[in-house]
Design an enzyme around this catalytic site. Structure first.
Site, PDB file in Angstrom:
ATOM      1  N   CYS A 165      18.952  48.410   4.249  1.00  0.00           N
ATOM      2  CA  CYS A 165      18.130  47.292   3.303  1.00  0.00           C
ATOM      3  C   CYS A 165      18.071  47.646   2.125  1.00  0.00           C
ATOM      4  CB  CYS A 165      17.029  46.838   4.365  1.00  0.00           C
ATOM      5  SG  CYS A 165      17.136  46.335   6.033  1.00  0.00           S
ATOM      6  N   HIS A 305       8.760  45.096  -0.921  1.00  0.00           N
ATOM      7  CA  HIS A 305       9.885  44.985   0.224  1.00  0.00           C
ATOM      8  C   HIS A 305       9.461  44.090   1.152  1.00  0.00           C
ATOM      9  CE1 HIS A 305      13.339  46.416   2.499  1.00  0.00           C
ATOM     10  NE2 HIS A 305      12.719  46.587   3.508  1.00  0.00           N
ATOM     11  N   GLU A 316       3.600  50.058   2.787  1.00  0.00           N
ATOM     12  CA  GLU A 316       3.679  49.607   1.182  1.00  0.00           C
ATOM     13  C   GLU A 316       2.607  49.341   0.571  1.00  0.00           C
ATOM     14  OE1 GLU A 316       6.819  47.259  -1.428  1.00  0.00           O
ATOM     15  OE2 GLU A 316       6.764  46.712   0.575  1.00  0.00           O
ATOM     16  N   PHE A 402      16.283  51.606   6.710  1.00  0.00           N
ATOM     17  CA  PHE A 402      16.276  52.401   7.779  1.00  0.00           C
ATOM     18  C   PHE A 402      16.920  53.654   7.565  1.00  0.00           C
ATOM     19  CE2 PHE A 402      16.570  48.941  11.479  1.00  0.00           C
ATOM     20  CZ  PHE A 402      15.056  48.520  11.253  1.00  0.00           C
TER      21      PHE A 402
END
Length: 414
Positions: A165, A305, A316, A402
């Site tokens: 991603c 994100h 995060e 990932f």
């Protein structure tokens, strides 16, 4: 060797909330959700029955049926978006040397829809091995970059990036470095994804990564909310035209912003989960800010994100506080995935576009669908539910994938 300056001169987008950049931006500012029941296939037997699909988009508006036999959806999305970005940048045969313009295109899944469909057809009807001669050049990850170059005649550096991603953000990182080193005058950089299909929904769903709020899809993507239960799978494409500053100035190009620094790191922790303390995220953000020649207290905005997953939405913000300390609470933070869903490999580019337009307009789009604070998440300024006007001179955009891939892009007002 003196490094070149890199500016953004063109943008293109195809998303669940807008089929071009102006419509995307209008929807972001107004807090529009792109999620809804899946229409692409019968999802009634799946745990997750919702996604953020494109709306009112037909490939036949751009390609004839003969051309479409050669193209997977992710390539179609990429080509449409690049066309918009090239027009926006005003690149023509008269003002560029096409041997000095390259393409770096990211995707997490590539031609996975064509891969699935071909195997289903063989398993259902195949008495003998009958595969389309176009199958391999439809599914390979690098083919979209190849098609973009062929369509526009760009003969500079050309390849794909795959970082799950974070793929399109990694593409922008690489394009930035090639221009800085003087190896290209301009680069087409971004990514596309077309994975709203049975194996995409089934695979991510069985990982418990997707929201199952099937009865209320528009509020299913809830970044940083206590009751978040996974991301909403999206699809689409995002593209930036990056250009060497003097080259852009010489041809009178419109400049959106300057890309001043990037950061990349690995968590080296887990195949799908982010590091609980966000150590890789901290490293990537620090690199991007330092490379920009800026201080931590210069950061006005962070496009996170922010996927709406239970673990990632904790790590995060922790990383942001871990790097910025008390100043973290003064930064305008958001997650545009609350509206677009998660575009996988295309997410980094689309979110970079949002970051650039935030700098340009002084409007921070909201993080929608916030109902309940999570006591495990630091109480940062997440721009919940309503856009805010704010002067933004310097901003960063985060993208993770990932495998523990982390990319941070830093943009400054031009």
């Amino acid at each position: 060797m003196e490094l070149k300056r890199v500016v953004v001169t063109g943008l293109g987008a195809l998303t669940p909330i807008g089929n071009d950049v102006p419509h995307l931006w209008e929807a972001l500012v107004n807090g529009v959700s792109g999620a809804g029941p899946i229409t692409r296939f019968d999802a009634s037997k799946f745990r997750c029955q919702i996604a953020a699909e494109l709306k009112n988009f037909s490939a036949l508006d751009f390609f004839d049926k003969k051309e479409m036999r050669l193209l997977d959806g992710y390539t179609i999305y990429g080509l449409v978006t690049v066309d918009e970005a090239v027009r926006d940048a005003g690149l023509t045969d008269d003002n560029i040397d096409k041997s000095r313009v390259g393409v770096i295109w990211g995707s997490g899944m590539g031609g996975v829809t064509s891969f699935q469909d071909e195997l289903i057809d063989y398993a259902t009807h195949g008495q003998v091995p009958r595969f389309s001669p176009y199958w391999v050049p439809k599914v390979i990850l690098d083919i979209c970059a190849g098609h973009i170059a062929i369509r526009h005649g760009f003969r500079g550096p050309n390849y794909c990036t795959a970082a799950a991603c974070a793929s399109s953000a990694a593409a922008i990182n690489d394009a930035f470095n090639l221009i800085r080193l003087g190896k290209a005058d301009a680069m087409i950089a971004g990514g596309s994804e077309c994975a709203v299909m049975e194996s995409g929904i089934g695979g991510f769903g069985n990982m418990r990564a997707l929201s199952t709020r099937n009865d209320d899809p528009k509020t299913a993507s809830r970044p940083f909310d206590k009751d978040r239960d996974g991301f909403v799978l999206g699809e689409g494409s995002g593209c930036l035209v990056l250009e060497e500053h003097e080259h852009a100035k010489a041809r009178g190009a419109h400049i959106y912003a300057e890309l001043t620094g990037t950061g990349m790191s690995a968590d080296a922790y887990h195949i799908t989960a982010s590091h609980p303390d966000g150590i890789g995220v901290i490293a990537a953000m620090r690199q991007a800010i330092e490379e920009s020649g800026m201080q931590l207290t210069d950061v006005d905005h962070i496009n996170t994100h922010g996927t709406s997953t239970p673990i990632g939405d904790i790590s995060e913000p922790k990383a942001i506080v871990g790097l910025f300390g008390e100043y973290a609470y003064k930064i305008a933070i958001n997650s545009t995935k609350s509206m677009t869903g998660h575009l996988l490999g295309a997410a980094g580019a689309v979110e970079a576009i949002s970051t650039i337009l935030t700098i340009k307009s002084g409007i921070v789009p909201p993080t929608i669908n916030h109902f309940t604070d999570d006591p495990d998440i630091p109480a940062l300024d997440f721009t919940f539910n309503k856009a805010q006007r704010r002067n933004v001179d310097f901003a960063i955009s985060n993208a993770f994938g990932f495998g523990g891939h982390n990319v941070c892009l830093a943009f400054r007002k031009f």
